[in-house]
Design a protein around this motif. Structure first.
Motif, PDB file in Angstrom:
ATOM      1  N   ILE A   1       0.588  -0.992  -0.042  1.00  0.00           N
ATOM      2  CA  ILE A   1       0.110  -0.350  -0.380  1.00  0.00           C
ATOM      3  C   ILE A   1       1.105   1.126   0.070  1.00  0.00           C
ATOM      4  O   ILE A   1       2.097   1.034   0.984  1.00  0.00           O
ATOM      5  N   GLY A   2       0.237   2.377  -0.583  1.00  0.00           N
ATOM      6  CA  GLY A   2       1.017   3.749  -0.892  1.00  0.00           C
ATOM      7  C   GLY A   2       0.945   4.091  -1.779  1.00  0.00           C
ATOM      8  O   GLY A   2       1.562   5.843  -2.086  1.00  0.00           O
ATOM      9  N   THR A   3       0.656   3.449  -3.464  1.00  0.00           N
ATOM     10  CA  THR A   3       1.323   4.453  -4.313  1.00  0.00           C
ATOM     11  C   THR A   3      -0.829   5.235  -4.258  1.00  0.00           C
ATOM     12  O   THR A   3       0.299   6.726  -4.488  1.00  0.00           O
ATOM     13  N   ASN A   4      -1.641   4.551  -3.749  1.00  0.00           N
ATOM     14  CA  ASN A   4      -2.422   6.073  -4.127  1.00  0.00           C
ATOM     15  C   ASN A   4      -2.306   6.881  -3.021  1.00  0.00           C
ATOM     16  O   ASN A   4      -2.682   7.789  -2.812  1.00  0.00           O
ATOM     17  N   ASP A   5      -2.214   6.660  -1.503  1.00  0.00           N
ATOM     18  CA  ASP A   5      -2.006   7.629  -0.751  1.00  0.00           C
ATOM     19  C   ASP A   5      -1.107   8.892  -1.453  1.00  0.00           C
ATOM     20  O   ASP A   5      -0.426   9.916  -1.139  1.00  0.00           O
ATOM     21  N   ALA A   6       0.265   8.241  -2.648  1.00  0.00           N
ATOM     22  CA  ALA A   6       1.373   9.256  -3.049  1.00  0.00           C
ATOM     23  C   ALA A   6       0.260  10.376  -3.474  1.00  0.00           C
ATOM     24  O   ALA A   6       0.319  11.368  -3.575  1.00  0.00           O
ATOM     25  N   MET A   7      -0.890   9.680  -4.177  1.00  0.00           N
ATOM     26  CA  MET A   7      -1.614   9.658  -5.700  1.00  0.00           C
ATOM     27  C   MET A   7      -3.077  11.015  -4.905  1.00  0.00           C
ATOM     28  O   MET A   7      -3.007  12.484  -5.278  1.00  0.00           O
ATOM     29  N   TYR A   8      -3.377   9.930  -4.409  1.00  0.00           N
ATOM     30  CA  TYR A   8      -5.005  10.982  -2.740  1.00  0.00           C
ATOM     31  C   TYR A   8      -3.686  12.633  -1.707  1.00  0.00           C
ATOM     32  O   TYR A   8      -5.035  12.975  -1.858  1.00  0.00           O
ATOM     33  N   GLY A   9      -2.596  12.706  -1.891  1.00  0.00           N
ATOM     34  CA  GLY A   9      -2.625  13.377  -0.673  1.00  0.00           C
ATOM     35  C   GLY A   9      -2.778  13.281   0.570  1.00  0.00           C
ATOM     36  O   GLY A   9      -2.926  13.755   1.380  1.00  0.00           O
ATOM     37  N   ILE A  10      -2.597  11.707   1.355  1.00  0.00           N
ATOM     38  CA  ILE A  10      -2.815  11.814   1.940  1.00  0.00           C
ATOM     39  C   ILE A  10      -1.444  12.069   3.126  1.00  0.00           C
ATOM     40  O   ILE A  10      -0.243  11.858   2.394  1.00  0.00           O
ATOM     41  N   SER A  11      -1.509  12.780   4.098  1.00  0.00           N
ATOM     42  CA  SER A  11      -0.464  13.955   4.844  1.00  0.00           C
ATOM     43  C   SER A  11      -0.145  12.259   5.751  1.00  0.00           C
ATOM     44  O   SER A  11      -0.020  10.745   5.211  1.00  0.00           O
ATOM     45  N   ASP A  12       1.820  12.733   5.845  1.00  0.00           N
ATOM     46  CA  ASP A  12       2.203  11.994   6.564  1.00  0.00           C
ATOM     47  C   ASP A  12       2.114  11.017   7.376  1.00  0.00           C
ATOM     48  O   ASP A  12       2.469  10.191   7.792  1.00  0.00           O
ATOM     49  N   GLU A  13       2.153  12.198   8.236  1.00  0.00           N
ATOM     50  CA  GLU A  13       1.390  11.740   9.756  1.00  0.00           C
ATOM     51  C   GLU A  13       0.320  10.757  10.435  1.00  0.00           C
ATOM     52  O   GLU A  13       0.120   9.334  10.738  1.00  0.00           O
ATOM     53  N   GLN A  14      -0.942  11.077   9.033  1.00  0.00           N
ATOM     54  CA  GLN A  14      -1.886   9.677   8.525  1.00  0.00           C
ATOM     55  C   GLN A  14      -1.327   8.920   8.211  1.00  0.00           C
ATOM     56  O   GLN A  14      -2.232   7.389   8.755  1.00  0.00           O
ATOM     57  N   PHE A  15      -0.494   8.582   6.707  1.00  0.00           N
ATOM     58  CA  PHE A  15      -0.712   7.814   6.516  1.00  0.00           C
ATOM     59  C   PHE A  15       0.192   6.454   7.537  1.00  0.00           C
ATOM     60  O   PHE A  15       0.294   5.315   7.413  1.00  0.00           O
ATOM     61  N   VAL A  16       0.908   7.177   8.291  1.00  0.00           N
ATOM     62  CA  VAL A  16       1.919   6.436   9.061  1.00  0.00           C
ATOM     63  C   VAL A  16       1.137   5.768   9.768  1.00  0.00           C
ATOM     64  O   VAL A  16       1.075   4.818  10.764  1.00  0.00           O
ATOM     65  N   SER A  17       0.156   6.161  10.666  1.00  0.00           N
ATOM     66  CA  SER A  17      -0.805   6.272  12.082  1.00  0.00           C
ATOM     67  C   SER A  17      -1.615   4.876  10.879  1.00  0.00           C
ATOM     68  O   SER A  17      -2.258   4.189  12.214  1.00  0.00           O
ATOM     69  N   ASN A  18      -2.257   5.328   9.654  1.00  0.00           N
ATOM     70  CA  ASN A  18      -3.249   4.281   9.152  1.00  0.00           C
ATOM     71  C   ASN A  18      -2.180   3.040   9.404  1.00  0.00           C
ATOM     72  O   ASN A  18      -2.490   2.175   9.284  1.00  0.00           O
ATOM     73  N   LEU A  19      -1.009   2.557   8.702  1.00  0.00           N
ATOM     74  CA  LEU A  19       0.050   1.453   8.581  1.00  0.00           C
ATOM     75  C   LEU A  19      -0.386   1.204   9.687  1.00  0.00           C
ATOM     76  O   LEU A  19       0.059   0.090   9.913  1.00  0.00           O
ATOM     77  N   LYS A  20       0.039   1.727  11.139  1.00  0.00           N
ATOM     78  CA  LYS A  20       0.584   1.080  11.946  1.00  0.00           C
ATOM     79  C   LYS A  20      -0.783   0.650  12.761  1.00  0.00           C
ATOM     80  O   LYS A  20      -0.971  -0.538  13.265  1.00  0.00           O
ATOM     81  N   GLU A  21      -2.111   1.266  12.326  1.00  0.00           N
ATOM     82  CA  GLU A  21      -3.386   0.802  12.602  1.00  0.00           C
ATOM     83  C   GLU A  21      -3.847  -0.811  12.094  1.00  0.00           C
ATOM     84  O   GLU A  21      -3.964  -1.997  12.444  1.00  0.00           O
ATOM     85  N   ALA A  22      -3.405  -1.251  11.050  1.00  0.00           N
ATOM     86  CA  ALA A  22      -3.380  -1.947  10.095  1.00  0.00           C
ATOM     87  C   ALA A  22      -2.594  -3.463  10.576  1.00  0.00           C
ATOM     88  O   ALA A  22      -2.873  -3.777  10.035  1.00  0.00           O
ATOM     89  N   ILE A  23      -1.362  -2.561  11.032  1.00  0.00           N
ATOM     90  CA  ILE A  23      -0.208  -3.739  11.122  1.00  0.00           C
ATOM     91  C   ILE A  23      -1.053  -4.700  12.653  1.00  0.00           C
ATOM     92  O   ILE A  23      -1.304  -5.264  12.811  1.00  0.00           O
ATOM     93  N   ALA A  24      -1.220  -3.580  13.651  1.00  0.00           N
ATOM     94  CA  ALA A  24      -2.092  -3.463  15.032  1.00  0.00           C
ATOM     95  C   ALA A  24      -3.321  -4.584  14.453  1.00  0.00           C
ATOM     96  O   ALA A  24      -3.154  -5.644  15.497  1.00  0.00           O
TER      97      ALA A  24
END
Length: 243
Positions: A97-120
């Motif tokens: 995941i992450g290719t579309n985060d780059a396109m959608y303009g997802i912020s650094d903070e939101q991306f990191v938070s989302n990825l950590k939550e998905a792993i949890a």
């Protein structure tokens, strides 16, 4: 079972974020997954966007491909909310995941938070191994079209964040195999149908990378082993100084 939905069919993605989970086609795709996974046990699961969903069910019956076109870390969490209650299990999960985060303009903070939550969430279901795949680069030409892909500079930044999460969460990033898809920091034009999505040759390379991960008895890399591409580091240093 996973429909191939190219990025460009999405109606003018807005920088405000990812809204694909509100689209009927996305809900139908998840519903189709729900019908198949109840109480199932899988050797491996793949979570990602249209680049991974194009592989369909070609990864074998013991593995399940949850990838759906247009997905980012935002819609990944929405997908997990719907499928996790089905009591399925995955021994190993690959998050691409992450290719579309780059396109959608997802912020650094939101991306990191989302990825950590998905792993949890995946760990809470009993997943024993989680492997991250770096965000995919488009061709240089496609990177200039905001409705096709994020810029190469933004994909660089997302990949730095992926490595940061990997180190903090103690999960590996498997980047070695997919390097064959790229020339420096851009998708090889001989391996794509539109500058973003892989053609048959590209998909064959990517499929072999995923199967190698899924069939491996143990993780082959630890976060401390990971080395960022020198070009990427230089770009990020320049970005930080500019800020």
């Amino acid at each position: 079972f996973c429909a191939y939905i190219p990025f460009r069919v999405l109606a003018n993605p807005q920088p405000a974020g990812d809204t694909v989970s509100s689209a009927l086609w996305w809900q139908v795709a998840v519903y189709n997954q729900v019908q198949q996974i109840q109480d199932q046990h899988y050797q491996g699961c793949v979570w990602g966007d249209s680049i991974s969903s194009a592989l369909g069910a070609s990864l074998g019956e013991q593995n399940f491909n949850f990838a759906i076109g247009g997905m980012s870390s935002v819609s990944l969490l929405e997908q997990l909310k719907l499928v996790v209650p089905l009591q399925f299990t995955c021994e190993k999960s690959i998050i691409a995941i992450g290719t579309n985060d780059a396109m959608y303009g997802i912020s650094d903070e939101q991306f990191v938070s989302n990825l950590k939550e998905a792993i949890a969430i995946m760990r809470s279901t009993g997943t024993k191994q989680i492997i991250l795949i770096p965000s995919f680069y488009s061709t240089v030409a496609a990177s200039y079209n905001p409705q096709s892909a994020g810029t190469i500079a933004r994909v660089d930044e997302i990949n730095v964040l992926i490595n940061q999460v990997a180190n903090s969460e103690k999960v590996p990033v498997e980047y070695r195999g997919i390097q064959a898809l790229f020339k420096e920091q851009a998708l090889n034009e001989d391996l794509t149908i539109d500058g973003v999505h892989l053609n048959a040759k590209g998909l064959d390379i990517y499929r072999k990378v995923l199967l190698n991960i899924l069939n491996s008895p143990s993780e082959t890399r630890t976060p401390s082993d990971q080395k960022l591409n020198p070009t990427l580091i230089n770009r990020m240093l320049g970005f930080a100084i500019a800020q």
